[in-house]
Design a protein around this motif. Sequence first.
Motif, PDB file in Angstrom:
ATOM      1  N   CYS A   1      72.807 -41.587 -62.324  1.00 10.31           N
ATOM      2  CA  CYS A   1      72.490 -42.702 -63.214  1.00 10.31           C
ATOM      3  C   CYS A   1      71.277 -43.491 -62.737  1.00 10.31           C
ATOM      4  N   MET A   2      71.183 -43.727 -61.431  1.00 10.49           N
ATOM      5  CA  MET A   2      70.149 -44.582 -60.867  1.00 10.49           C
ATOM      6  C   MET A   2      69.411 -43.883 -59.733  1.00 10.49           C
ATOM      7  N   SER A   3      68.199 -44.335 -59.527  1.00 10.34           N
ATOM      8  CA  SER A   3      67.516 -44.009 -58.290  1.00 10.34           C
ATOM      9  C   SER A   3      68.168 -44.816 -57.169  1.00 10.34           C
ATOM     10  N   GLU A   4      68.100 -44.331 -55.951  1.00 13.97           N
ATOM     11  CA  GLU A   4      68.738 -45.043 -54.841  1.00 13.97           C
ATOM     12  C   GLU A   4      68.129 -46.422 -54.637  1.00 13.97           C
ATOM     13  N   HIS A   5      66.830 -46.533 -54.819  1.00 11.95           N
ATOM     14  CA  HIS A   5      66.144 -47.815 -54.623  1.00 11.95           C
ATOM     15  C   HIS A   5      65.558 -48.245 -55.962  1.00 11.95           C
ATOM     16  N   MET A   6      66.416 -48.835 -56.785  1.00 13.46           N
ATOM     17  CA  MET A   6      66.015 -49.240 -58.130  1.00 13.46           C
ATOM     18  C   MET A   6      65.189 -50.525 -58.100  1.00 13.46           C
ATOM     19  N   THR A   7      64.246 -50.614 -59.011  1.00 13.71           N
ATOM     20  CA  THR A   7      63.529 -51.869 -59.248  1.00 13.71           C
ATOM     21  C   THR A   7      64.115 -52.481 -60.507  1.00 13.71           C
ATOM     22  N   PHE A   8      64.789 -53.609 -60.335  1.00  9.34           N
ATOM     23  CA  PHE A   8      65.463 -54.211 -61.471  1.00  9.34           C
ATOM     24  C   PHE A   8      64.538 -55.162 -62.225  1.00  9.34           C
ATOM     25  N   LEU A   9      64.928 -55.467 -63.446  1.00  9.12           N
ATOM     26  CA  LEU A   9      64.099 -56.280 -64.327  1.00  9.12           C
ATOM     27  C   LEU A   9      64.043 -57.733 -63.861  1.00  9.12           C
TER      28      LEU A   9
END
Length: 346
Positions: free
Chosen positions: A45-53
Amino acid sequence: MTPYDAPSPQAAPRNPAALMDGYGRTVTYLRLSVTDRCDLRCVYCMSEHMTFLPKVEVLTLEELDRLASAFIGLGVTKLRITGGEPLVRKGMMGLIQGLSRHLASGALEELTLTTNGTQLTQFAQGLAAAGVRRINVSLDTLKPDLFRKLTRGGDLAKVVAGIEAAQAAGLRVKLNAVALKDDNAAELPDLIRWAHGRDLDVTLIETMPMGEIEADRTDQYLSLTTLRSELESFWTLKDLPLSTGGPARYVEVAETGGRLGFITPMSHNFCEACNRVRLTCTGTLHSCLGQDDASDLRAVIRGGASDAELEDAIRLAIDGKPKGHDFLIARSSAPAVARHMSTTGG
């Protein structure tokens, strides 16, 4: 963000014209994402190091209520709250309580949500009190170590406790499990038995090529057509003429007495009867999960649009709903859709 004050109880204004796309499909189901954030980091679902909004790009609770209410006024009868993980959003229960006025008025038939289960011990009672009757909980394994690996640090016991709290509150719970060839494929029969033994329905989902992640999904893709054949080697599966407004095809497992669903975006296109659209937490309307179509409703409402202008913008977006998705599992340098599922809304 200012405190959220729900509007006084009243019905959404009903527009007599159905919300219909260019292919004659009536849209009655909105999946509303309230945040792109989550307290887990599931590998598919996600990258391990997500950049959130940044917060300024995310709709306020008042804006989420206005948009959801506009869709209800145009004939949407089922509203599913999603994320990220919706219950990590501050003030979330206030929004759900506010939207429940549409249940009381009869304009909305169902208010529900999809969750990873980690927050249910805290919020299950409140959800039930607000009129939520059933929820979906994402759970791919019953092995604590594998759960920790797939979620990058999650605690399986916390999710199981959340499921138990939801059932104690009177909520009907359905498990959603993504079928992963190398991780949980061999375990899925045990997961199904465990769920059915606890009066939980289960829906299996094929992995979808959405968003850049570290792994190659072609290595993990498992056709549910193949899996169903394997299950039928030791179980009796009876097709059910059941529709819950979603893409799942359901069977009853005679040996367990429980219900099992299959969502097959890769091996079987289910677009011909699609009745749903997705609204992200940024106000972007996606009329198809598997296409990069997008309509910016945040710009419409923040630009001072009247209710009539907002309705016109929604109708225009729905009219352009694609005929179907183009998901394809193949070795390539990019996923079929660039946005992550956590951003789109699960």
